[in-house]
Design an enzyme around this catalytic site. Sequence first.
Site, PDB file in Angstrom:
ATOM      1  N   GLU A 190      40.773  55.098  65.385  1.00 55.19           N
ATOM      2  CA  GLU A 190      41.943  55.111  66.260  1.00 55.19           C
ATOM      3  C   GLU A 190      42.778  53.887  65.969  1.00 55.19           C
ATOM      4  OE1 GLU A 190      40.126  55.569  70.114  1.00 55.19           O
ATOM      5  OE2 GLU A 190      38.987  57.042  68.972  1.00 55.19           O
TER       6      GLU A 190
ATOM      7  N   ASP B 134      44.392  49.098  79.591  1.00 56.16           N
ATOM      8  CA  ASP B 134      43.564  48.226  78.779  1.00 56.16           C
ATOM      9  C   ASP B 134      43.194  46.927  79.478  1.00 56.16           C
ATOM     10  OD1 ASP B 134      43.168  49.559  76.200  1.00 56.16           O
ATOM     11  OD2 ASP B 134      45.357  49.611  76.198  1.00 56.16           O
TER      12      ASP B 134
END
Lengths: 618, 254
Positions: free
Chosen positions: B45, B56
């Site tokens: 990814e 995140d």
Amino acid sequence: MRLKVCGMKYQENIEQVATLQPDYLGFIFYENSARNFDSKNIPKVNKSIKKTGVFVDASIDFVIEKINNHNLQAVQLHGKESPENCNDLKHRHAELDSAPYPLEIIKVFSIKDEFDFSVLKPYEKSADYFLFDTKGKLPGGNGYTFNWNVLNNYPSTKPYFLSGGIGINEIEDIKRFAKNKASKYCYALDVNSKFEIEPGLKNISILKEFKKNLSEVLENKKEKAMNYNVNEKGYYGEFGGAFIPEMLYPNVEELRQNYLKVMDEPEFKKEFDKLLKDYVGRPSPLYFAKRLSEKYNTKIYLKREDLNHTGAHKINNTIGQILMAQRLGKTRIIAETGAGQHGVATATVCALMGLECIVYMGEIDIARQAPNVARMKMLGAKVVPALSGSRTLKDATNEAIRDWINNPVNTHYIIGSAIGPHPYPDMVTRFQSVISEEIKWQLKEQEGRENPDYVVACIGGGSNAAGTYYHYLHEPDVGIVAVEAAGLGIDSGESAATSVLGKEGIIHGCKTLLMQTTDGQITEPYSISAGLDYPGVGPMHAHLSKTGRAEFMSITDSDAMEAGLELSKLEGIIPAIETSHALAIFKHKTFKPDDVVVMSLSGRGDKDLQNYIEYFKI
Amino acid sequence: MNRINKKLKEDKKLLSIYFTAGYPKINDTVSIIQNLEKNGVDMIEIGLPFSDPLADGPTIQDSSTKALKNGMTTEVLFNQLQDIRKTVNIPLIIMGYFNPMLQYGVEAFCKKCQEIGIDGLIIPDLPVDVYHEEYQTIFEKYGLINVFLITPQTSDKRIHYIDSISNGFIYMVSSASTTGAQSGFGKEQTSYFERIGKMNLKNPQIIGFGISNNETFTQATQYAKGAIIGSAFVKHITNKGINSIKEFVNSILN
Ligand SMILES: Cc1ncc(COP(=O)(O)O)c(C=O)c1O
């Protein structure tokens, strides 16, 4: 206008009509009707077509069953259903897990040559649309039109469907009607019997011809520009929505499914109103600023949100949301804050209710706004510095969202402005709408009329503005002025004038105008006022800007500071620097002597004293 | 057949690695990808950095901020990847937030991905419903697989919905958290993994968030087709540099 084709019955015919892309397809669930829909399934049609069930005094269980079985997005009620019936239905529907969007309720009224429009009033809140049909022997489908001129007196702003005997021969009449004032709120045309080969079987070629000849009218889906409220999917025109990571979905969805229902409960309203009165000190005065008015040769009224407990409008929203959080069984409250006003308002209501409170604040803002940090701590809140990114409001908001992701069960996030994923902008707006609700009766008392010529407010995310505009959005004679912070100047690179510098994009879960690089990275705004220092603007305001409903002005730091000083000297009121931006418009925009201008005085200047002192070397 | 689907058919547990493009150095992208493949990673990814990465934790926030400072943009990334298919065969997925894609133009973005040989996208803030209504046809036109997340809070009904829209794998977020937030799986997580395993979904699942070492990788892959490591890898190259990729991959697989 949109098009609804009603009285569909036969599978193949339904598929054919669907290829014409009407906006609604109607299915009658009424045994006495020749068009009663009794097949097991409705064939698959394009998702953009709303499947509508038509009922006549049916039981709620029956309606819910049909909604469930056929995946209906709207219901049309043709009988004597009461406003309470409509509400019950909405609530029952919201509880279904198969209900991705709120149900649209269309309430039908029959008209002949005249109509007593006062019967609509009780349905204003519970119905999404009205439908006007011809009064006759049958509940709908009588086959002739009523006198559309009656609609000249339509007193509501609710969009309506025009129905009753519309056929290919009415094309010219409709074109004329569309140019006429009576059609202002006409949302859709509803057709049925005049397009039939036999009851329930539609003639595709005649429908096609009708649609083609009326393409100009039908493609002008003008209610988009006319409706400034949020739609069922959480959009204001093209702005809004909920662009959130899956981790937040259950929380936001829970709120979406419940917020209107909870806000509608009499107990909730009572508690909210009581706290606004006894704790916040509402109603806030609407003060005629005599000397300021003289100076600018117009009539200026100040809506004194600065006199609220904690010194700004922010507490209207935090009171509402803390009650909401309690109803949803949440025990832990988080919030973001820039200048600390919303943080203080949140810490205050958490103290009031005895709930745990965590406020995220950019590290840089913590240093700039020490007194508010101390207030929050005194009130028992924990202030957590946001250390990421630029360490200001936008990053504090990111941190609050991350906290929510990590605490999905017990936590409610009290967003401080009319921003964020749906339903936040709408919920915050509704809580703040008490501002314009009061202005209406207060102005009536003082000026003999509810509507001013202008309503004016400063915009950070847009919550005091949304509340100030709310009850005037659909009053075309009321001008709306939105004031943004230009910082050091629009072209200086140090600005927060989102409507000018922003481009459509996604920030904090909603599609709106925001300041960003060409690559889509969100940029850091600048304003002397921490409360206006946000790179986006609430989706409702993006829509007001795009449609031209509101006039957007941007005011520099220096103009704002001067206007703050001026109000202090002329009226004995020291405003928050955010508010000073709104006050500065009088230097740039001329109003007529008899114009009534109502301005939201969103906050008091105590928190900004240090700024004023340094700026003016007081 | 899309490389992702082909990979998912292999009879093994898959290791997928996330890294932020443009970090630690702007031009590390290609060499990181090549090294990961060389050392036995199954899928990658590539993180397109964003200024406000809501989902995140601190590690990836930090690498994103630095990557942007280094000058990473969508255009730069596409240029770096222009010839990637001359040397790399494993599936490549771009993971990023929606706004940069929206600004690039969703269709232009998808088209470019196809040209380069990107196989799929993970866009945490593009909800499945919006994708379904507005973008699915575009993604499919350019042969891209869009991967959706599920969490322990996602209802069964919604999981089935997501499964019906997916055509690659389902990204199973191990717990309610941002990336990099925890280490090790408790009873709560393993029973969630089991619950999903029993749902007989048409798409295989790959577990991500909170996988950092051999132990958590082994544990996760007992319940799923594979696992994704992000923050732990980013931390590793922060501390040891990109020449130590082999060491990292070996520590996971053995
Ligand atoms: C006094 C005052 N006015 C206005 C604002 C701007 O916020 P909004 O646009 O949500 O009203 C703030 C925000 O902190 C404020 O404190």
